[in-house]
Motif scaffolding. Structure first.
Motif, mmCIF file in Angstrom:
data_model
loop_
_atom_site.group_PDB
_atom_site.id
_atom_site.type_symbol
_atom_site.label_atom_id
_atom_site.label_comp_id
_atom_site.label_asym_id
_atom_site.label_seq_id
_atom_site.Cartn_x
_atom_site.Cartn_y
_atom_site.Cartn_z
ATOM 1 N N ALA A 133 0.601 -1.361 0.156
ATOM 2 C CA ALA A 133 0.052 0.135 -0.425
ATOM 3 C C ALA A 133 0.436 1.141 0.426
ATOM 4 N N LYS A 134 2.318 0.580 -0.315
ATOM 5 C CA LYS A 134 3.450 2.084 0.064
ATOM 6 C C LYS A 134 3.674 2.594 -1.190
ATOM 7 N N GLN A 135 3.331 1.761 -2.435
ATOM 8 C CA GLN A 135 3.900 2.324 -3.650
ATOM 9 C C GLN A 135 3.747 3.741 -4.523
ATOM 10 N N GLY A 136 2.580 3.672 -4.155
ATOM 11 C CA GLY A 136 1.611 5.141 -4.977
ATOM 12 C C GLY A 136 1.267 4.409 -5.912
ATOM 13 N N TRP A 137 0.382 3.201 -5.985
ATOM 14 C CA TRP A 137 -0.310 2.829 -6.449
ATOM 15 C C TRP A 137 -1.348 3.152 -7.398
ATOM 16 N N LYS A 138 -2.162 3.072 -7.816
ATOM 17 C CA LYS A 138 -3.456 4.039 -8.437
ATOM 18 C C LYS A 138 -4.423 3.167 -8.665
ATOM 19 N N TYR A 139 -4.090 2.249 -9.335
ATOM 20 C CA TYR A 139 -5.064 1.416 -9.800
ATOM 21 C C TYR A 139 -5.000 -0.468 -9.168
ATOM 22 N N TRP A 140 -4.326 -0.540 -8.205
ATOM 23 C CA TRP A 140 -4.092 -1.154 -6.939
ATOM 24 C C TRP A 140 -4.925 -1.156 -5.903
ATOM 25 N N HIS A 141 -5.955 -2.700 -5.406
ATOM 26 C CA HIS A 141 -6.832 -2.648 -3.961
ATOM 27 C C HIS A 141 -6.511 -3.746 -3.425
ATOM 28 N N ARG A 142 -6.822 -4.251 -2.323
ATOM 29 C CA ARG A 142 -6.663 -4.869 -1.916
ATOM 30 C C ARG A 142 -7.916 -5.919 -0.248
ATOM 31 N N VAL A 143 -8.961 -6.456 -0.036
ATOM 32 C CA VAL A 143 -10.227 -6.618 0.576
ATOM 33 C C VAL A 143 -9.464 -7.095 1.767
ATOM 34 N N VAL A 144 -8.521 -7.245 1.585
ATOM 35 C CA VAL A 144 -8.545 -8.154 3.491
ATOM 36 C C VAL A 144 -7.562 -6.843 4.124
ATOM 37 N N PRO A 145 -7.382 -7.167 5.758
ATOM 38 C CA PRO A 145 -6.424 -5.759 6.244
ATOM 39 C C PRO A 145 -5.088 -6.266 6.084
ATOM 40 N N ASN A 146 -3.781 -5.543 5.829
ATOM 41 C CA ASN A 146 -2.931 -6.055 6.042
ATOM 42 C C ASN A 146 -1.870 -6.884 7.104
ATOM 43 N N ASP A 147 -1.053 -7.126 7.019
ATOM 44 C CA ASP A 147 0.107 -7.568 8.312
ATOM 45 C C ASP A 147 0.221 -6.536 9.172
ATOM 46 N N GLY A 148 0.093 -5.094 9.024
ATOM 47 C CA GLY A 148 0.522 -4.661 10.166
ATOM 48 C C GLY A 148 -0.676 -4.537 11.117
ATOM 49 N N VAL A 149 -2.362 -5.521 10.124
ATOM 50 C CA VAL A 149 -3.172 -5.294 11.264
ATOM 51 C C VAL A 149 -3.144 -6.786 11.519
ATOM 52 N N GLN A 150 -3.052 -8.081 10.949
ATOM 53 C CA GLN A 150 -2.540 -8.902 11.148
ATOM 54 C C GLN A 150 -2.120 -9.482 12.201
ATOM 55 N N GLY A 151 -1.011 -9.066 12.124
ATOM 56 C CA GLY A 151 0.370 -9.501 12.980
ATOM 57 C C GLY A 151 -0.390 -8.845 14.254
ATOM 58 N N PRO A 152 -0.316 -7.365 14.641
ATOM 59 C CA PRO A 152 -1.098 -6.966 16.893
ATOM 60 C C PRO A 152 -1.992 -7.738 16.563
ATOM 61 N N ALA A 153 -3.193 -8.171 15.723
ATOM 62 C CA ALA A 153 -4.134 -8.220 16.729
ATOM 63 C C ALA A 153 -3.936 -10.254 16.817
ATOM 64 N N GLY A 179 7.394 -10.979 6.853
ATOM 65 C CA GLY A 179 6.617 -9.267 7.062
ATOM 66 C C GLY A 179 5.677 -9.643 7.978
ATOM 67 N N LEU A 180 5.299 -10.694 7.905
ATOM 68 C CA LEU A 180 4.406 -11.073 9.258
ATOM 69 C C LEU A 180 4.180 -11.372 10.749
ATOM 70 N N ALA A 181 5.816 -11.833 10.331
ATOM 71 C CA ALA A 181 6.250 -12.508 11.604
ATOM 72 C C ALA A 181 6.848 -11.544 12.484
ATOM 73 N N ASP A 182 7.525 -10.040 11.489
ATOM 74 C CA ASP A 182 8.132 -9.811 11.890
ATOM 75 C C ASP A 182 7.307 -7.841 12.724
ATOM 76 N N ALA A 183 5.801 -8.121 11.765
ATOM 77 C CA ALA A 183 5.273 -7.349 12.552
ATOM 78 C C ALA A 183 4.047 -7.599 13.994
ATOM 79 N N VAL A 184 4.190 -9.725 14.232
ATOM 80 C CA VAL A 184 3.844 -10.505 15.382
ATOM 81 C C VAL A 184 4.856 -10.158 16.888
ATOM 82 N N ARG A 185 6.661 -9.419 15.864
ATOM 83 C CA ARG A 185 7.615 -9.290 17.170
ATOM 84 C C ARG A 185 7.284 -8.210 17.300
ATOM 85 N N THR A 186 7.425 -6.960 16.962
ATOM 86 C CA THR A 186 6.776 -5.760 17.016
ATOM 87 C C THR A 186 6.120 -5.746 18.605
#
Length: 382
Positions: A133-153, A179-186
């Motif tokens: 989500a940090k690439q500045g893409w204008k045509y990209w979307h997703r319907v699931v929360p990212n690992d920055g949400v999943q990992g902490p939860a 990426g997911l593991a790092d979010a859990v670690r943090t």
């Protein structure tokens, strides 16, 4: 879904993927692609969203619209280079106007720039890496929360409901898994738990180095960031070594393959977080129950991980078509304004393509089956 497609009026027709032509006939069919691992060892978490997307296409075509849809599938086997080549084929040869996918984060990172350059709107049903989500893409979307949400939860559940104080976090070194593991670690550190760390090669068959490190640490809980094929192997070897700590993983492991790989006895009690909602026998929402029944009638199986998300991603496209969009630019503009109640969640996108809904769910293996415990903020261990 009573859907019709409005075509360009008076001055000529808009062609799939691009501008307008004063002489070309209006298209009778538009092609939308689906890309992901459809035959590799982790295909179990990609086939369900593909089926969900196909169900949405079939429902749309059953309304007998003037312009029908064709789903074109692209089997990347989770390989980034293959995904890039398939994206190019979809654009140049098949003339797709949109894409559901890519399914995995690693292939998304490489293939989405190709789609972006061609202005092909894409919605992933399962790629969760934060950086997408940090690439500045204008045509990209997703319907699931990212690992920055999943990992902490998941981390909050580990130290909360599971009351773990000694945790080992292992990852498979992949774009997604690390990426997911790092979010859990943090998040564990933020909660006062400093985890022991390790990484493994998912292609290996012997994880004894990691297993020995985990065994020596005598943890209360283990978290694995990666996919179910490796998760099952790791879990089996841990249990065979006598490690009884609670085993956690993320959405990449939410497939019966983890049970088949680990063995039913060894997999018992494993806990898996996911930014996805899988319909269960206890479902009360009539809309979700109808989806599950229709899915089973068509594919002969219950909807599994990301089936509802694949359906919702495609529904965002069919709703765009219903509003009169027939070119990639028009479709992209329409899906950016999506605001409807889907099967998996309410579908609405932030300006950077992220979903507005952020719920994470916890599942557990019991009696050889994967069952829903509930939202990570309220779920409790039995």
């Amino acid at each position: 879904m009573a859907l019709t497609v409005g075509l360009a009026a008076c001055g000529g027709s808009e062609e799939p993927g691009g501008g307008s032509s004063g002489s070309a006939a209006a298209p009778s069919t538009l092609k939308i692609g689906f890309m992901g691992d459809l035959s590799g060892e982790n295909s179990g978490i990609v086939i369900p969203p593909k089926n969900g997307a196909l169900l949405a296409v079939d429902e749309y075509n059953a309304t007998n619209p003037k312009v029908k849809l064709e789903l074109v599938t692209y089997d990347s086997r989770g390989d980034a280079t293959t995904a890039v080549n398939l994206a190019q084929k979809g654009i140049k040869d098949d003339k797709i106007v949109a894409l559901v996918g890519p399914a995995f984060s690693g292939e998304s990172k490489q293939a989405v720039p190709v789609l972006e350059e061609a202005k092909i709107p894409n919605i992933s049903a399962s790629a969760t890496a934060v950086d997408l989500a940090k690439q500045g893409w204008k045509y990209w979307h997703r319907v699931v929360p990212n690992d920055g949400v999943q990992g902490p939860a998941i981390a909050d559940f580990i130290v909360g409901a599971a009351a773990a104080k000694n945790v080992v976090v292992v990852d498979d070194k992949s774009e997604y898994g690390k990426g997911l593991a790092d979010a859990v670690r943090t998040q564990l550190k933020a909660k006062g738990v400093t985890p022991a760390d390790d990484a493994l090669d998912p292609a290996a068959t012997d994880y004894s180095s990691t297993v020995n490190k985990v065994s020596s640490a005598k943890p209360d809980a283990i978290f694995f960031g990666g996919y179910y094929a490796a998760a099952g192997k790791l879990l089996k070897q841990l249990r065979d070594k006598g490690v009884t700590a609670k085993f956690f993983s993320g959405d990449g492991s939410l497939d019966k393959g983890i049970i088949e790989s680990a063995g039913s006895a060894q997999a018992e009690g494993a806990l898996i977080g996911c930014p996805c909602r899988i319909p269960t026998a206890a479902e009360t929402d009539e809309k979700v129950k109808k989806f599950a029944a229709d899915y089973k009638a068509k594919f002969g199986a219950d909807p599994l991980i990301y089936a509802t998300e694949g359906y919702d991603a495609m529904t965002a496209f069919t709703k765009a078509l219903a509003g009169g969009a027939t070119t990639s630019d028009a479709i992209n503009e329409a899906i950016g304004k999506s605001d409807f109640e889907g099967i998996s969640k309410h579908i609405k996108f932030d300006p950077n393509g992220e979903p507005a809904a952020k719920s994470i769910y916890m599942y557990q293996v019991k009696g050889g089956q994967i069952g829903l415990l509930g939202d990570t903020t309220t779920a409790k261990l039995g």
